[in-house]
Motif scaffolding. Structure first.
Motif, mmCIF file in Angstrom:
data_model
loop_
_atom_site.group_PDB
_atom_site.id
_atom_site.type_symbol
_atom_site.label_atom_id
_atom_site.label_comp_id
_atom_site.label_asym_id
_atom_site.label_seq_id
_atom_site.Cartn_x
_atom_site.Cartn_y
_atom_site.Cartn_z
ATOM 1 N N GLY A 163 0.813 -1.202 0.000
ATOM 2 C CA GLY A 163 0.000 0.000 0.000
ATOM 3 C C GLY A 163 0.855 1.264 0.000
ATOM 4 O O GLY A 163 2.028 1.250 0.398
ATOM 5 N N TYR A 164 0.245 2.377 -0.401
ATOM 6 C CA TYR A 164 0.967 3.639 -0.460
ATOM 7 C C TYR A 164 1.365 4.143 0.926
ATOM 8 O O TYR A 164 2.316 4.910 1.076
ATOM 9 C CB TYR A 164 0.116 4.688 -1.179
ATOM 10 N N ASP A 194 -1.917 2.263 -9.761
ATOM 11 C CA ASP A 194 -3.137 2.956 -9.354
ATOM 12 C C ASP A 194 -3.446 2.783 -7.868
ATOM 13 O O ASP A 194 -3.869 3.723 -7.188
ATOM 14 C CB ASP A 194 -4.327 2.467 -10.188
ATOM 15 N N SER A 195 -3.246 1.555 -7.363
ATOM 16 C CA SER A 195 -3.623 1.300 -5.974
ATOM 17 C C SER A 195 -2.525 0.628 -5.175
ATOM 18 O O SER A 195 -2.748 0.196 -4.046
ATOM 19 C CB SER A 195 -4.884 0.421 -5.917
ATOM 20 N N SER A 196 -1.309 0.512 -5.742
ATOM 21 C CA SER A 196 -0.238 -0.181 -5.029
ATOM 22 C C SER A 196 1.130 0.338 -5.461
ATOM 23 O O SER A 196 1.288 0.927 -6.528
ATOM 24 C CB SER A 196 -0.314 -1.690 -5.276
ATOM 25 N N ASN A 203 4.597 -1.208 -6.408
ATOM 26 C CA ASN A 203 5.012 -2.542 -6.827
ATOM 27 C C ASN A 203 6.528 -2.716 -6.823
ATOM 28 O O ASN A 203 7.272 -1.851 -7.315
ATOM 29 C CB ASN A 203 4.488 -2.841 -8.229
ATOM 30 N N PRO A 205 -2.459 -4.544 -1.409
ATOM 31 C CA PRO A 205 -3.706 -3.991 -1.963
ATOM 32 C C PRO A 205 -4.385 -4.960 -2.926
ATOM 33 O O PRO A 205 -3.736 -5.778 -3.579
ATOM 34 C CB PRO A 205 -3.233 -2.729 -2.701
ATOM 35 N N PRO A 236 -8.078 -5.015 -5.670
ATOM 36 C CA PRO A 236 -9.092 -4.139 -6.274
ATOM 37 C C PRO A 236 -10.340 -4.054 -5.389
ATOM 38 O O PRO A 236 -10.839 -5.056 -4.879
ATOM 39 C CB PRO A 236 -9.411 -4.839 -7.602
ATOM 40 N N GLN A 237 -10.821 -2.849 -5.215
ATOM 41 C CA GLN A 237 -12.028 -2.619 -4.439
ATOM 42 C C GLN A 237 -12.938 -1.658 -5.193
ATOM 43 O O GLN A 237 -12.484 -0.868 -6.021
ATOM 44 C CB GLN A 237 -11.685 -2.021 -3.068
ATOM 45 N N ARG A 238 -14.201 -1.719 -4.881
ATOM 46 C CA ARG A 238 -15.168 -0.834 -5.521
ATOM 47 C C ARG A 238 -16.130 -0.288 -4.466
ATOM 48 O O ARG A 238 -16.692 -1.050 -3.673
ATOM 49 C CB ARG A 238 -15.952 -1.591 -6.602
ATOM 50 N N ASP A 239 -16.245 1.035 -4.444
ATOM 51 C CA ASP A 239 -17.199 1.676 -3.530
ATOM 52 C C ASP A 239 -18.512 1.877 -4.270
ATOM 53 O O ASP A 239 -18.550 2.426 -5.382
ATOM 54 C CB ASP A 239 -16.664 3.029 -3.056
#
Length: 273
Positions: free
Chosen positions: A186-187, A223-225, A227, A262, A264-267
């Motif tokens: 994670g960031y 985008d979300s990690s 690497n 991380p 993939p997640q969706r709100d």
């Protein structure tokens, strides 16, 4: 008159039967014994090749080719024993061979492909090969086909024609392989701590080679990690052991050190009107 003709034809048939029956019987006996002898010769050649420790790739090919040639010679000899004129037979055989050759062009291409494989040896029995959309271990190279076993033990039969003219990947020619892996964090996680964990796992694994040295680098801000690219050199036989070890152990070590991986997640926002 009709009865005389019938008796005459019967006499002719009887004479021909008496003339050709011994030849036909001898030909059948010769064929049976000849096939048995050819089988013994093939077995003997196979044992001799095993004794001389010849290349396992050549063994089934040579035995199949020798057996086919001996059987053709046997059939020609048997036909000659029956009384068929060999010059006429060879002329007919040549014409038939041309027609059959045109009809079986694909089969002849597979035969030629088998010869090319044995000459240039892009792979041998026991190699792990990826070709024609299949991955498996080469079990046998025959006259027309190559037999492979998939990693889950399914038999794969690939025609030699296409195999000899297409691209392939042989995983067994080099003694070492590089294991390429990517791990994301994670960031908000500590980059140095994550890199230290990866470094320690590779440095302490007995099957990760010291030379060439392994490689770890932060390769992408995704985008979300964040690497990491991880590359380690191992002996070819140890590839999957090291790969699976790293996948499991990195997850455990990251969890232990509160480093998130991380996903993939969706709100989903629901509005009531």
């Amino acid at each position: 008159m009709n009865m005389d003709m019938i008796f005459s034809k019967s006499d002719q048939l009887w004479t021909m039967a008496m003339e050709y029956a011994p030849k036909l019987l001898l030909a059948i006996i010769t064929l049976i014994i000849g096939l048995w002898v050819i089988k013994l010769i093939a077995k003997g050649v196979g044992k001799l090749m095993d004794k001389k420790e010849m290349d396992a790739t050549l063994k089934p090919f040579i035995i199949s080719l020798l057996s086919a040639l001996l059987k053709v010679m046997l059939v020609i000899s048997v036909i000659g024993m029956i009384g068929v004129q060999m010059t006429s037979f060879i002329a007919i055989l040549g014409a038939a061979g041309l027609a059959v050759g045109m009809a079986l062009s694909g089969t002849l291409q597979n035969f030629a492909g088998g010869v090319m494989i044995l000459i240039f040896k892009p792979f041998k029995v026991g190699d792990v090969l990826e070709a024609q959309g299949f991955l498996g271990v080469v079990k046998e190279i025959q006259l027309f086909n190559t037999i492979m076993l998939s990693l889950d033990n399914k038999t794969i039969i690939i025609p030699n024609g296409g195999l000899s003219t297409s691209s392939m990947v042989n995983y067994s020619t080099q003694p070492t392989r590089r294991v390429d892996m990517t791990f994301g964090i994670g960031y908000t996680d500590d980059i140095d701590k994550a890199k230290g964990i990866l470094e320690g796992l590779l440095a302490n694994h007995p099957k990760v080679l010291k030379d060439p040295a392994h490689f770890i680098a932060l390769s992408e801000l995704a985008d979300s990690s964040v690497n990491f690219t991880v590359r380690a050199w191992v002996n070819a036989a140890d590839y999957w052991e090291v790969y699976f070890y790293m996948q499991e152990t990195v997850k455990k070590e990251f969890d232990k050190n509160e480093i998130g991986i991380p996903f993939p997640q969706r709100d989903v926002h629901i509005y009531n009107h």
